[in-house]
Motif scaffolding. Structure first.
Motif, PDB file in Angstrom:
ATOM      1  N   GLU A  41       0.807  -1.221   0.000  1.00  0.00           N
ATOM      2  CA  GLU A  41       0.000   0.000   0.000  1.00  0.00           C
ATOM      3  C   GLU A  41       0.839   1.269   0.000  1.00  0.00           C
ATOM      4  N   ALA A  42       1.895   1.302   0.805  1.00  0.00           N
ATOM      5  CA  ALA A  42       2.695   2.512   0.935  1.00  0.00           C
ATOM      6  C   ALA A  42       3.468   2.835  -0.338  1.00  0.00           C
ATOM      7  N   GLU A  43       3.705   1.823  -1.193  1.00  0.00           N
ATOM      8  CA  GLU A  43       4.490   2.035  -2.405  1.00  0.00           C
ATOM      9  C   GLU A  43       3.629   2.211  -3.654  1.00  0.00           C
ATOM     10  N   CYS A  44       2.357   1.875  -3.573  1.00  0.00           N
ATOM     11  CA  CYS A  44       1.468   1.951  -4.743  1.00  0.00           C
ATOM     12  C   CYS A  44       1.220   3.403  -5.122  1.00  0.00           C
ATOM     13  N   THR A  45       1.374   3.719  -6.413  1.00  0.00           N
ATOM     14  CA  THR A  45       1.147   5.083  -6.905  1.00  0.00           C
ATOM     15  C   THR A  45      -0.249   5.256  -7.493  1.00  0.00           C
ATOM     16  N   GLY A  46      -1.049   4.185  -7.514  1.00  0.00           N
ATOM     17  CA  GLY A  46      -2.394   4.287  -8.072  1.00  0.00           C
ATOM     18  C   GLY A  46      -2.413   4.474  -9.580  1.00  0.00           C
ATOM     19  N   CYS A  47      -1.430   3.907 -10.272  1.00  0.00           N
ATOM     20  CA  CYS A  47      -1.296   4.142 -11.715  1.00  0.00           C
ATOM     21  C   CYS A  47      -2.371   3.437 -12.532  1.00  0.00           C
ATOM     22  N   GLU A  48      -3.022   2.401 -11.980  1.00  0.00           N
ATOM     23  CA  GLU A  48      -4.081   1.626 -12.621  1.00  0.00           C
ATOM     24  C   GLU A  48      -3.572   0.620 -13.651  1.00  0.00           C
ATOM     25  N   LEU A  49      -2.270   0.536 -13.882  1.00  0.00           N
ATOM     26  CA  LEU A  49      -1.761  -0.341 -14.935  1.00  0.00           C
ATOM     27  C   LEU A  49      -1.941  -1.821 -14.614  1.00  0.00           C
ATOM     28  N   CYS A  50      -2.201  -2.149 -13.362  1.00  0.00           N
ATOM     29  CA  CYS A  50      -2.391  -3.546 -12.983  1.00  0.00           C
ATOM     30  C   CYS A  50      -3.809  -4.035 -13.248  1.00  0.00           C
ATOM     31  N   VAL A  51      -4.747  -3.124 -13.471  1.00  0.00           N
ATOM     32  CA  VAL A  51      -6.159  -3.498 -13.549  1.00  0.00           C
ATOM     33  C   VAL A  51      -6.479  -4.249 -14.841  1.00  0.00           C
ATOM     34  N   ALA A  52      -6.128  -3.675 -15.974  1.00  0.00           N
ATOM     35  CA  ALA A  52      -6.502  -4.265 -17.267  1.00  0.00           C
ATOM     36  C   ALA A  52      -5.950  -5.673 -17.485  1.00  0.00           C
ATOM     37  N   PRO A  53      -4.689  -5.973 -17.111  1.00  0.00           N
ATOM     38  CA  PRO A  53      -4.172  -7.328 -17.377  1.00  0.00           C
ATOM     39  C   PRO A  53      -4.797  -8.423 -16.524  1.00  0.00           C
ATOM     40  N   CYS A  54      -5.471  -8.065 -15.425  1.00  0.00           N
ATOM     41  CA  CYS A  54      -5.993  -9.079 -14.502  1.00  0.00           C
ATOM     42  C   CYS A  54      -7.078  -9.900 -15.195  1.00  0.00           C
ATOM     43  N   PRO A  55      -6.876 -11.205 -15.374  1.00  0.00           N
ATOM     44  CA  PRO A  55      -7.857 -12.016 -16.111  1.00  0.00           C
ATOM     45  C   PRO A  55      -9.133 -12.303 -15.330  1.00  0.00           C
ATOM     46  N   VAL A  56      -9.125 -12.092 -14.019  1.00  0.00           N
ATOM     47  CA  VAL A  56     -10.318 -12.364 -13.219  1.00  0.00           C
ATOM     48  C   VAL A  56     -10.901 -11.091 -12.618  1.00  0.00           C
ATOM     49  N   ASP A  57     -10.363  -9.936 -12.991  1.00  0.00           N
ATOM     50  CA  ASP A  57     -10.905  -8.640 -12.568  1.00  0.00           C
ATOM     51  C   ASP A  57     -11.071  -8.560 -11.048  1.00  0.00           C
ATOM     52  N   CYS A  58      -9.983  -8.880 -10.318  1.00  0.00           N
ATOM     53  CA  CYS A  58     -10.069  -8.894  -8.849  1.00  0.00           C
ATOM     54  C   CYS A  58      -9.331  -7.714  -8.226  1.00  0.00           C
ATOM     55  N   ILE A  59      -9.056  -6.662  -9.010  1.00  0.00           N
ATOM     56  CA  ILE A  59      -8.325  -5.506  -8.492  1.00  0.00           C
ATOM     57  C   ILE A  59      -9.233  -4.282  -8.492  1.00  0.00           C
ATOM     58  N   ASP A  60      -9.348  -3.647  -7.344  1.00  0.00           N
ATOM     59  CA  ASP A  60     -10.121  -2.413  -7.202  1.00  0.00           C
ATOM     60  C   ASP A  60      -9.171  -1.242  -7.007  1.00  0.00           C
ATOM     61  N   LEU A  61      -9.619  -0.062  -7.384  1.00  0.00           N
ATOM     62  CA  LEU A  61      -8.874   1.175  -7.128  1.00  0.00           C
ATOM     63  C   LEU A  61      -9.658   2.000  -6.115  1.00  0.00           C
ATOM     64  N   LEU A  62      -9.009   2.293  -5.003  1.00  0.00           N
ATOM     65  CA  LEU A  62      -9.659   2.986  -3.897  1.00  0.00           C
ATOM     66  C   LEU A  62      -8.901   4.270  -3.568  1.00  0.00           C
ATOM     67  N   PRO A  63      -9.562   5.232  -2.922  1.00  0.00           N
ATOM     68  CA  PRO A  63      -8.824   6.417  -2.450  1.00  0.00           C
ATOM     69  C   PRO A  63      -7.695   5.997  -1.517  1.00  0.00           C
ATOM     70  N   HIS A  64      -6.523   6.593  -1.713  1.00  0.00           N
ATOM     71  CA  HIS A  64      -5.373   6.178  -0.896  1.00  0.00           C
ATOM     72  C   HIS A  64      -5.587   6.614   0.558  1.00  0.00           C
ATOM     73  N   PRO A  65      -5.444   5.695   1.506  1.00  0.00           N
ATOM     74  CA  PRO A  65      -5.705   6.033   2.915  1.00  0.00           C
ATOM     75  C   PRO A  65      -4.786   7.129   3.457  1.00  0.00           C
TER      76      PRO A  65
END
Length: 321
Positions: free
Chosen positions: A109-133
């Motif tokens: 979490e502390a290193e994620c920049t929220g770039c969204e590049l991980c979302v599209a390749p996910c074959p099971v669509d199990c990644i959400d983008l949330l406001p950074h805490p």
């Protein structure tokens, strides 16, 4: 301002999410493009404040953002749905995802920049983008600015470290290929067939890997028809070379399986079916996100995959008659 100094100043202003929404492979390449005269309004994570600062640095007018401004986000993997495919790990530009093949993945979490590049390749669509805490926890402008500065610094460091690692990996692969070529050329005289067979198999492995990379490139959301046609031509060339290597192996070793052309046609059908399945997954994800542009792009990908599948099946049927 001297060109190099301008690039450094612009790069320091950008948010270092490395998201690619500006059309470049990271913030540094975009900084170089801005210094060369490109528009300064293509960074949604930076928002209007970044545009204003870039206008001061470059002398360009502070024009509105091309895309809506984006607040800091964090990727969140629904771990009970993760299948351990590693596609998100490969896509993350800052190495902020932990996991291994067939093992559950999780985001640092502390290193994620929220770039969204991980979302599209996910074959099971199990990644959400949330406001950074950390952004939500900031009580005032000063704390928000401190968080953004820390994210930018860490994002730049991890992006550069990842690129350096990828360069080392590529250099090691090149060295291994060179050593294989040398071992082939230094083979004992009187054993030309074995050396030739080894070289052909090594070339075949490289061609298969290239075809897999092409398949991934053809699934890109921003692929235009011209690029798609170019990739299709490249794929045809590679498959022709692969078929020729199979014929040579059959002649050289006498052990190659029969009907290599039919096998290649079956491989083409499988690849087209996979492309269609991924395009449908992209469409489903885009529809859940209510992203009209992504929906339209997914429909284009589906149509292209359907054509590929139809052509591949027709070629396979003709080979069986």
């Amino acid at each position: 301002m001297e060109q190099r100094a301008l690039i450094e100043a612009v790069d320091a202003t950008l948010p270092q999410t490395q998201c690619g929404k500006c059309g470049h492979d990271g913030c540094r390449p975009y900084a170089e493009a801005i210094a060369a005269g490109q528009a300064i309004n293509r960074c949604p994570p930076g928002g209007d404040a970044t545009v204003a600062r870039l206008a001061e640095l470059t002398g360009q007018a502070a024009i509105p953002l091309e895309q809506p401004a984006q607040s800091p986000l964090v990727a969140w993997i629904r771990e009970d749905e993760c299948i351990g495919c590693t596609k998100c790990i490969q896509a993350c530009p800052v190495d902020a995802i932990l996991g291994a093949a067939k093992q559950m993945h999780t985001v640092i979490e502390a290193e994620c920049t929220g770039c969204e590049l991980c979302v599209a390749p996910c074959p099971v669509d199990c990644i959400d983008l949330l406001p950074h805490p950390d952004w939500q926890a900031a009580d005032d402008d000063a704390e928000q600015a401190a968080y953004l500065a820390q994210r930018a610094e860490r994002g730049r460091q991890r992006f550069e470290a990842r690129n350096a690692r990828l360069e080392r990996d590529a250099a090691e692969k090149r060295q291994r290929r060179l050593e294989r070529r040398r071992s082939t050329s230094d083979a004992v005289p009187g054993q030309p067939a074995a050396a030739s067979s080894s070289s052909l198999r090594a070339n075949r492995i490289g061609l298969v890997a290239s075809l897999k990379r092409l398949d991934r490139q053809r699934q890109a959301d921003d692929l235009d028809p011209t690029q798609g046609d170019a990739l299709a031509r490249r794929e045809a060339e590679l498959r022709e070379r692969l078929a020729e290597i199979d014929r040579q192996l059959e002649t050289t070793t006498g052990t190659q399986a029969s009907h290599p052309d039919a096998r290649q046609r079956r491989m083409a059908v499988n690849a087209a079916e996979q492309a269609r399945r991924r395009a449908r997954q992209q469409l489903a994800h885009a529809e859940r996100q209510h992203d009209d542009d992504a929906i339209a792009a997914a429909h284009v990908q589906i149509e292209r995959a359907e054509r590929m599948l139809s052509d591949a099946r027709a070629a396979l049927d003709s080979a069986s008659h």
